[in-house]
Write a protein that holds these residues in place. Structure first.
Motif, PDB file in Angstrom:
ATOM      1  N   GLY A  15       9.166   0.020   3.834  1.00 45.04           N
ATOM      2  CA  GLY A  15      10.174  -1.363   3.706  1.00 45.04           C
ATOM      3  C   GLY A  15       9.466  -2.009   5.107  1.00 45.04           C
ATOM      4  N   ALA A  16       8.256  -2.323   5.445  1.00 50.31           N
ATOM      5  CA  ALA A  16       8.139  -2.957   6.681  1.00 50.31           C
ATOM      6  C   ALA A  16       8.460  -4.568   6.404  1.00 50.31           C
ATOM      7  CB  ALA A  16       6.461  -2.467   6.644  1.00 50.31           C
ATOM      8  N   ASP A  17       8.640  -4.908   4.886  1.00 49.26           N
ATOM      9  CA  ASP A  17       7.967  -6.135   4.780  1.00 49.26           C
ATOM     10  C   ASP A  17       9.853  -6.730   4.268  1.00 49.26           C
ATOM     11  OD1 ASP A  17       8.207  -5.179   2.003  1.00 49.26           O
ATOM     12  OD2 ASP A  17       7.457  -6.212   1.099  1.00 49.26           O
ATOM     13  N   ILE A  18      10.667  -6.290   3.642  1.00 48.74           N
ATOM     14  CA  ILE A  18      11.945  -6.053   4.537  1.00 48.74           C
ATOM     15  C   ILE A  18      12.462  -7.625   4.635  1.00 48.74           C
ATOM     16  CG2 ILE A  18      14.667  -6.185   4.192  1.00 48.74           C
ATOM     17  CD1 ILE A  18      13.800  -3.011   3.605  1.00 48.74           C
ATOM     18  N   GLU A  19      12.483  -8.478   4.267  1.00 44.27           N
ATOM     19  CA  GLU A  19      12.959 -10.151   4.867  1.00 44.27           C
ATOM     20  C   GLU A  19      14.722  -9.852   5.156  1.00 44.27           C
ATOM     21  OE1 GLU A  19      11.190 -12.930   2.944  1.00 44.27           O
ATOM     22  OE2 GLU A  19       9.289 -12.538   3.807  1.00 44.27           O
ATOM     23  N   THR A  20      15.336 -10.500   6.517  1.00 44.16           N
ATOM     24  CA  THR A  20      16.782 -11.009   5.706  1.00 44.16           C
ATOM     25  C   THR A  20      17.146 -12.200   5.875  1.00 44.16           C
ATOM     26  OG1 THR A  20      16.471 -11.462   8.501  1.00 44.16           O
ATOM     27  CG2 THR A  20      17.031  -9.121   7.966  1.00 44.16           C
ATOM     28  N   THR A  21      15.968 -12.600   5.986  1.00 44.20           N
ATOM     29  CA  THR A  21      16.155 -14.143   5.213  1.00 44.20           C
ATOM     30  C   THR A  21      14.901 -14.455   5.242  1.00 44.20           C
ATOM     31  OG1 THR A  21      16.240 -15.348   7.164  1.00 44.20           O
ATOM     32  CG2 THR A  21      17.846 -14.829   5.990  1.00 44.20           C
ATOM     33  N   PRO A  22      14.776 -16.099   3.615  1.00 41.77           N
ATOM     34  CA  PRO A  22      13.326 -15.669   3.375  1.00 41.77           C
ATOM     35  C   PRO A  22      12.444 -15.920   4.895  1.00 41.77           C
ATOM     36  CG  PRO A  22      14.912 -17.198   1.996  1.00 41.77           C
ATOM     37  CD  PRO A  22      15.973 -16.634   3.088  1.00 41.77           C
ATOM     38  N   GLY A  23      11.464 -15.337   4.939  1.00 45.91           N
ATOM     39  CA  GLY A  23      10.168 -15.671   5.994  1.00 45.91           C
ATOM     40  C   GLY A  23      10.812 -14.753   7.213  1.00 45.91           C
ATOM     41  N   TRP A  37       0.647  -1.078   0.067  1.00 47.29           N
ATOM     42  CA  TRP A  37       0.331   0.510  -0.424  1.00 47.29           C
ATOM     43  C   TRP A  37       0.876   0.906  -0.134  1.00 47.29           C
ATOM     44  CZ3 TRP A  37      -0.878   3.489   3.963  1.00 47.29           C
ATOM     45  CH2 TRP A  37      -1.588   4.814   3.761  1.00 47.29           C
ATOM     46  N   ALA A  38       1.702   1.459   0.675  1.00 47.55           N
ATOM     47  CA  ALA A  38       2.691   2.559   1.022  1.00 47.55           C
ATOM     48  C   ALA A  38       3.294   2.767  -0.260  1.00 47.55           C
ATOM     49  CB  ALA A  38       3.656   2.172   2.348  1.00 47.55           C
ATOM     50  N   ARG A  39       4.420   1.440  -0.888  1.00 47.80           N
ATOM     51  CA  ARG A  39       4.804   1.743  -1.642  1.00 47.80           C
ATOM     52  C   ARG A  39       3.329   1.952  -3.663  1.00 47.80           C
ATOM     53  NH1 ARG A  39       7.661  -2.953  -0.212  1.00 47.80           N
ATOM     54  NH2 ARG A  39       5.785  -4.510  -1.254  1.00 47.80           N
ATOM     55  N   ARG A  40       2.294   1.815  -3.244  1.00 48.73           N
ATOM     56  CA  ARG A  40       1.831   2.310  -4.608  1.00 48.73           C
ATOM     57  C   ARG A  40       2.123   4.131  -4.357  1.00 48.73           C
ATOM     58  NH1 ARG A  40      -4.171   2.620  -3.518  1.00 48.73           N
ATOM     59  NH2 ARG A  40      -4.977   3.729  -4.363  1.00 48.73           N
ATOM     60  N   TRP A  41       1.726   4.546  -3.271  1.00 47.17           N
ATOM     61  CA  TRP A  41       1.569   5.832  -3.345  1.00 47.17           C
ATOM     62  C   TRP A  41       3.176   6.476  -3.507  1.00 47.17           C
ATOM     63  CZ3 TRP A  41      -3.015   7.762  -3.209  1.00 47.17           C
ATOM     64  CH2 TRP A  41      -4.019   6.937  -3.098  1.00 47.17           C
ATOM     65  N   LEU A  42       4.331   5.593  -3.087  1.00 49.86           N
ATOM     66  CA  LEU A  42       5.445   6.542  -3.325  1.00 49.86           C
ATOM     67  C   LEU A  42       5.869   6.132  -4.848  1.00 49.86           C
ATOM     68  CD1 LEU A  42       7.245   4.787  -0.042  1.00 49.86           C
ATOM     69  CD2 LEU A  42       6.734   7.898  -0.714  1.00 49.86           C
ATOM     70  N   LEU A  43       5.410   5.381  -5.983  1.00 50.04           N
ATOM     71  CA  LEU A  43       6.108   4.990  -7.355  1.00 50.04           C
ATOM     72  C   LEU A  43       5.080   5.806  -8.502  1.00 50.04           C
ATOM     73  CD1 LEU A  43       7.286   1.101  -5.867  1.00 50.04           C
ATOM     74  CD2 LEU A  43       8.685   3.322  -6.366  1.00 50.04           C
ATOM     75  N   ASP A  44       4.150   6.137  -7.844  1.00 46.30           N
ATOM     76  CA  ASP A  44       2.835   6.900  -9.168  1.00 46.30           C
ATOM     77  C   ASP A  44       3.544   7.955  -8.692  1.00 46.30           C
ATOM     78  OD1 ASP A  44       1.045   8.114  -9.791  1.00 46.30           O
ATOM     79  OD2 ASP A  44      -0.625   6.341  -9.222  1.00 46.30           O
TER      80      ASP A  44
END
Length: 96
Positions: free
Chosen positions: A61-69, A35-42
């Protein structure tokens, strides 16, 4: 998901609700980041509120992963983001 104001843009109330929902677990980190990226990239979106832009950048960046999952950010981060957001909103009110 969270919408926008009359102009279709996210407002401070919706941003705060988003942060609270992230903390409470009623919104996933993936949904919030998308949702946040939608606003930043439009390129057609013109958000002029620096407080909103700052938190959208963080939420993207809330969904950044250090390792899968395994997410880099967690509950303490989300609570800190809400505290920082509230402080920025209060500071902006003091300036106006």
């Amino acid at each position: 998901m969270i919408g926008g104001d009359e102009a279709g843009l996210p407002n401070r109330t919706q941003i705060r609700d988003c942060l609270v929902s992230l903390i409470n677990g009623t919104l996933s980190v993936d949904a919030v980041a998308t949702w946040a990226r939608r606003w930043l990239l439009d390129d057609d979106v013109d958000i002029r509120d620096d407080v909103i832009l700052d938190v959208l950048d963080t939420l993207a960046g809330a969904d950044i992963e250090t390792t899968p999952g395994v997410h880099l950010h967690g509950q303490e981060d989300f609570e800190s983001w809400l505290t920082d957001f509230d402080l920025q909103v209060d500071a902006a009110r003091d300036i106006s």
